[in-house]
Design a protein around this motif. Structure first.
Motif, PDB file in Angstrom:
ATOM      1  N   ILE A 272       0.832  -1.208   0.000  1.00 30.34           N
ATOM      2  CA  ILE A 272       0.000   0.000   0.000  1.00 30.34           C
ATOM      3  C   ILE A 272       0.865   1.255   0.000  1.00 30.34           C
ATOM      4  CG2 ILE A 272      -1.654   1.336   1.379  1.00 30.34           C
ATOM      5  CD1 ILE A 272      -2.897  -1.314   2.249  1.00 30.34           C
ATOM      6  N   GLN A 273       1.937   1.245   0.801  1.00 34.12           N
ATOM      7  CA  GLN A 273       2.845   2.402   0.824  1.00 34.12           C
ATOM      8  C   GLN A 273       3.521   2.593  -0.521  1.00 34.12           C
ATOM      9  OE1 GLN A 273       5.199   1.095   4.159  1.00 34.12           O
ATOM     10  NE2 GLN A 273       4.255   2.557   5.556  1.00 34.12           N
ATOM     11  N   GLN A 274       3.889   1.499  -1.164  1.00 37.64           N
ATOM     12  CA  GLN A 274       4.502   1.589  -2.492  1.00 37.64           C
ATOM     13  C   GLN A 274       3.522   2.177  -3.494  1.00 37.64           C
ATOM     14  OE1 GLN A 274       5.881  -2.169  -4.066  1.00 37.64           O
ATOM     15  NE2 GLN A 274       6.823  -1.224  -5.861  1.00 37.64           N
ATOM     16  N   LEU A 275       2.266   1.768  -3.428  1.00 38.66           N
ATOM     17  CA  LEU A 275       1.217   2.327  -4.302  1.00 38.66           C
ATOM     18  C   LEU A 275       1.066   3.823  -4.067  1.00 38.66           C
ATOM     19  CD1 LEU A 275      -1.471  -0.468  -4.080  1.00 38.66           C
ATOM     20  CD2 LEU A 275      -1.075   0.825  -6.175  1.00 38.66           C
ATOM     21  N   ARG A 276       0.946   4.210  -2.793  1.00 32.76           N
ATOM     22  CA  ARG A 276       0.763   5.615  -2.442  1.00 32.76           C
ATOM     23  C   ARG A 276       1.937   6.468  -2.910  1.00 32.76           C
ATOM     24  NH1 ARG A 276       0.859   7.444   2.819  1.00 32.76           N
ATOM     25  NH2 ARG A 276       2.894   6.429   2.979  1.00 32.76           N
ATOM     26  N   ASN A 277       3.174   5.970  -2.668  1.00 30.91           N
ATOM     27  CA  ASN A 277       4.369   6.718  -3.062  1.00 30.91           C
ATOM     28  C   ASN A 277       4.488   6.836  -4.577  1.00 30.91           C
ATOM     29  OD1 ASN A 277       4.990   6.919  -0.363  1.00 30.91           O
ATOM     30  ND2 ASN A 277       6.433   5.213  -0.375  1.00 30.91           N
ATOM     31  N   GLU A 278       4.118   5.766  -5.276  1.00 32.26           N
ATOM     32  CA  GLU A 278       4.176   5.784  -6.733  1.00 32.26           C
ATOM     33  C   GLU A 278       3.152   6.762  -7.305  1.00 32.26           C
ATOM     34  OE1 GLU A 278       5.768   4.026 -10.423  1.00 32.26           O
ATOM     35  OE2 GLU A 278       6.439   4.615  -8.438  1.00 32.26           O
ATOM     36  N   ALA A 279       1.948   6.793  -6.719  1.00 28.05           N
ATOM     37  CA  ALA A 279       0.912   7.732  -7.171  1.00 28.05           C
ATOM     38  C   ALA A 279       1.353   9.171  -6.933  1.00 28.05           C
ATOM     39  CB  ALA A 279      -0.398   7.454  -6.438  1.00 28.05           C
ATOM     40  N   HIS A 280       1.970   9.403  -5.785  1.00 24.67           N
ATOM     41  CA  HIS A 280       2.448  10.757  -5.462  1.00 24.67           C
ATOM     42  C   HIS A 280       3.547  11.181  -6.442  1.00 24.67           C
ATOM     43  CE1 HIS A 280       3.086  14.237  -2.951  1.00 24.67           C
ATOM     44  NE2 HIS A 280       4.372  13.957  -2.850  1.00 24.67           N
ATOM     45  N   ARG A 281       4.498  10.289  -6.675  1.00 20.38           N
ATOM     46  CA  ARG A 281       5.590  10.593  -7.621  1.00 20.38           C
ATOM     47  C   ARG A 281       5.053  10.871  -9.017  1.00 20.38           C
ATOM     48  NH1 ARG A 281       7.673   8.527 -11.747  1.00 20.38           N
ATOM     49  NH2 ARG A 281       6.355   6.675 -11.612  1.00 20.38           N
ATOM     50  N   PHE A 282       4.162  10.033  -9.477  1.00 14.95           N
ATOM     51  CA  PHE A 282       3.603  10.154 -10.823  1.00 14.95           C
ATOM     52  C   PHE A 282       2.809  11.453 -10.974  1.00 14.95           C
ATOM     53  CE2 PHE A 282       0.550   8.530 -14.185  1.00 14.95           C
ATOM     54  CZ  PHE A 282       1.498   8.431 -15.186  1.00 14.95           C
ATOM     55  N   GLY A 283       2.028  11.785  -9.933  1.00  8.80           N
ATOM     56  CA  GLY A 283       1.234  13.014  -9.983  1.00  8.80           C
ATOM     57  C   GLY A 283       2.086  14.265  -9.928  1.00  8.80           C
ATOM     58  N   ILE A 284       3.092  14.271  -9.042  1.00  8.80           N
ATOM     59  CA  ILE A 284       3.969  15.439  -8.896  1.00  8.80           C
ATOM     60  C   ILE A 284       4.738  15.702 -10.194  1.00  8.80           C
ATOM     61  CG2 ILE A 284       6.122  16.190  -7.804  1.00  8.80           C
ATOM     62  CD1 ILE A 284       3.767  16.795  -6.089  1.00  8.80           C
ATOM     63  N   THR A 285       5.227  14.665 -10.832  1.00  9.31           N
ATOM     64  CA  THR A 285       5.966  14.817 -12.094  1.00  9.31           C
ATOM     65  C   THR A 285       5.089  15.493 -13.155  1.00  9.31           C
ATOM     66  OG1 THR A 285       7.247  12.840 -11.611  1.00  9.31           O
ATOM     67  CG2 THR A 285       7.234  13.588 -13.891  1.00  9.31           C
ATOM     68  N   PHE A 286       3.836  15.008 -13.262  1.00 12.16           N
ATOM     69  CA  PHE A 286       2.908  15.576 -14.245  1.00 12.16           C
ATOM     70  C   PHE A 286       2.583  17.031 -13.901  1.00 12.16           C
ATOM     71  CE2 PHE A 286      -1.685  15.832 -15.754  1.00 12.16           C
ATOM     72  CZ  PHE A 286      -1.339  16.096 -17.064  1.00 12.16           C
ATOM     73  N   HIS A 287       2.390  17.308 -12.595  1.00 11.96           N
ATOM     74  CA  HIS A 287       2.059  18.661 -12.163  1.00 11.96           C
ATOM     75  C   HIS A 287       3.187  19.639 -12.479  1.00 11.96           C
ATOM     76  CE1 HIS A 287       1.644  22.007  -9.268  1.00 11.96           C
ATOM     77  NE2 HIS A 287       0.353  21.839  -9.469  1.00 11.96           N
ATOM     78  N   ARG A 288       4.428  19.222 -12.245  1.00  9.88           N
ATOM     79  CA  ARG A 288       5.574  20.092 -12.523  1.00  9.88           C
ATOM     80  C   ARG A 288       5.693  20.378 -14.007  1.00  9.88           C
ATOM     81  NH1 ARG A 288       9.622  16.884  -8.466  1.00  9.88           N
ATOM     82  NH2 ARG A 288       9.093  18.007  -6.562  1.00  9.88           N
ATOM     83  N   ASP A 289       5.503  19.366 -14.826  1.00 10.30           N
ATOM     84  CA  ASP A 289       5.572  19.560 -16.279  1.00 10.30           C
ATOM     85  C   ASP A 289       4.509  20.559 -16.739  1.00 10.30           C
ATOM     86  OD1 ASP A 289       7.630  17.802 -16.425  1.00 10.30           O
ATOM     87  OD2 ASP A 289       6.431  16.107 -17.131  1.00 10.30           O
TER      88      ASP A 289
END
Length: 599
Positions: A518-535
């Motif tokens: 679950i933590q891996q899922l949450r961290n991956e979602a956060h990373r994926f979302g932040i990358t898109f937001h910055r772009d």
């Protein structure tokens, strides 16, 4: 040529210092060796033809590899010595008693002598070590000699002999290496204070000696005795440079068995160390498959009885991590600090390595079984009706309310399925509103999946607390999916899991594999979302900046965005670099604009 079984054993060895043991098909010990890196050392036996026929024969006979992990390479050397003497493997050089490792002895007598020895005499004296070489012992004794003037004679300095003036001071007294206790020039109390300080140094505790020397140095300096103060300062520097000894077991700890346990959802791993005459002579790890929800206390008690019977252990004391009931005839010790605590930690470390090794073997030999085990455990831990083979996790990203976006990551069989990841631009929500944004993206995601008749996940995880979960549930209800897909929220701070209609959160065991997934899922979602937001934020900033430049149209703007990616890079670019992309005329307009504006 190695068998698949041996290859697997080698592949899962740790990259740590330790001792390895080779056994033949009849489980007879063949060889004991030490290693700085267990995996590299053991692998080297099997990836070449050796120069000696004896070694080649040894390698052909190896069927089982066992190992014991230790903190340092020196510890491995000492443990190897102990095991060779105890087990006497066929292919090892026999180590005789006269080749034992050296100790430092503090003799039990008035005005205690401190000296090196290879033999331990049970007369109440204290022994420190063993050390890996006499060079180390000499270095330590030289340090002690520099710090404290102790006697080197072997006279019987009883009170009666001193009072009767039986002895005379020797050359050591006249050159300042001894204070002459033989003639009563030094009191027993003062001498023993120095012995106490040396004892602490040998244990690795320098605090008191450093404190005393610094106080003495300052006192001498304040009295203008600078030469004496300088000599004390040199002693402090010597003490700071000295590195404390390396030892495995305090010789006072003898005929004791050590048991520790490490467990997960499906199994427990009990490590056992046998201590005899101040040395580790045996290590064994037992794997116990769980049938019900047995506690670590229950499993450790069962394992202790089994191992004591199997190895015919007769020790009267055991060291364990918590209290256990094993009969009134056995003393149970739960150490909180000191040498016994260090031995217990070594046992726990070996149990952890064994568990990791078993899980690695399971992943290599039967990855499907490994995945099935995790799925069954997640279904049980999360109270689901079916195994969560397909999980989706949502996370919102907006910084200071700008460019709100969301991310959805997908795990299948507890592994990331990156081709199924999705980004969402928030379309219907004005301003920063995490709840409304979550409601929108969940609706859009599953409306499309229903329209396209795609298979739905068994579990949805919402990165957020009860508020985000409630918002996502509105969309689930609107789509008629309540009861068809399990949905939970995870709060970031305390790893609380929230369920629909339940105000009390669920807390998973911190070491459970379910929580790790679950933590891996949450961290991956956060990373994926932040990358898109910055772009998106960078492109928006670039767009707004370029749109303000007179004479720069939409096509030119798109070319600049594709090439420079951000406003910062465009502003730092030279006129020549920009002209290479859009031509000299437009490049001049752009560089002139940035020279006269703060955009």
């Amino acid at each position: 040529m190695t068998t698949p079984s041996l290859e697997l054993q080698i592949q899962t060895l740790p990259d740590s210092p330790g001792v390895y043991q080779y056994y033949d098909k009849e489980e007879k010990i063949l060889y004991v060796g030490k290693a700085k890196n267990l995996k590299k050392r053991v692998s080297s036996y099997f990836n070449k033809i050796h120069d000696t026929a004896k070694t080649n024969v040894l390698v052909k006979k190896i069927v089982t590899i066992k190992h014991i992990v230790v903190p340092t390479e020196s510890d491995a050397l000492l443990l190897e010595n102990n095991l060779i003497k105890t087990l006497q493997p066929r292919y090892n050089v026999l180590l005789r008693d006269d080749k034992s490792y050296p100790w430092i002895c503090i003799k039990k007598e008035p005005f205690s002598r401190i000296f090196p020895t290879r033999k331990m005499v049970k007369d109440g004296s204290e022994y420190f070590g063993p050390y890996t070489s006499f060079k180390t012992v000499t270095t330590i004794l030289d340090l002690i000699k520099e710090l404290y003037p102790l006697r080197t004679c072997n006279f019987d300095l009883s009170a009666t002999n001193i009072e009767n003036h039986k002895f005379k001071v020797c050359l050591e007294y006249h050159i300042g290496n001894c204070k002459g206790p033989c003639e009563g020039y030094e009191s027993l109390d003062n001498y023993q204070k120095q012995v106490d300080a040396i004892r602490e140094i040998l244990k690795g505790n320098f605090k008191e000696s450093m404190k005393d020397f610094k106080k003495l140095m300052n006192d001498l300096a304040s009295k203008m005795h600078f030469e004496e103060a300088q000599k004390v300062k040199e002693k402090i520097e010597t003490l700071e440079k000295y590195q404390s000894r390396s030892t495995i077991v305090n010789p006072k700890i003898t005929n004791i068995d050590v048991f520790s346990i490490v467990s997960d959802e499906s199994a427990a791993y009990v490590n056992f160390l046998q201590i005899a005459h101040g040395s580790i002579i045996r290590s064994h790890t037992l794997e116990i498959k769980k049938k019900l929800d047995e506690s670590d206390e229950e499993l450790l008690e069962l394992a202790i009885i089994e191992l004591r019977e199997r190895f015919q252990l007769l020790s009267k004391e055991i060291i364990v991590p918590f209290e256990v009931e094993v009969g009134s005839s056995i003393k149970v010790t739960v150490p909180q600090l000191g040498d016994k605590k260090q031995i217990l930690e070594l046992s726990i470390r070996n149990a952890k390595f064994y568990r990791i090794e078993q899980l690695k073997q399971l992943q290599i030999v039967d990855p499907d079984r490994h995945t099935n085990r995790i799925m069954v455990q997640m279904q049980k831990d999360l109270r689901l009706q079916v195994e969560p083979r397909h999980i989706e996790c949502f996370d919102n990203s907006n910084i200071q309310g700008t460019n709100p976006v969301a991310a959805c990551v997908v795990f299948k069989d507890a592994k990331p399925s990156k081709k199924d990841y999705r980004h969402f631009n928030i379309k219907t929500v004005e301003g920063p509103n995490d709840f409304a944004s979550m409601e929108e993206v969940v609706f859009r995601r599953y409306k499309r999946m229903l329209d396209e008749q795609q298979p739905l996940p068994q579990l949805i995880i919402i990165d957020g607390g009860k508020g985000q979960l409630s918002s996502a549930l509105k969309s689930i209800d609107e789509l008629g999916l309540r009861g068809k897909i399990a949905i939970i929220g995870i709060a970031k701070r305390l790893e609380e899991l929230f369920y629909p209609g339940d105000s009390v959160p669920l807390y998973l065991d911190k070491k459970s594999e379910t929580l790790k997934v679950i933590q891996q899922l949450r961290n991956e979602a956060h990373r994926f979302g932040i990358t898109f937001h910055r772009d998106k934020r960078s492109k928006a900033a670039l767009n707004s900046s370029i749109e303000a430049i007179a004479g720069i149209g939409e096509k030119t703007m798109l070319v600049l965005i594709q090439h420079f990616k951000s406003v910062k890079r465009l502003k730092l670019a030279s006129e020549k670099e920009i002209s290479d992309v859009v031509g000299a005329s437009k490049a001049k307009k752009i560089t002139d604009f940035y020279k006269t504006t703060n955009l």
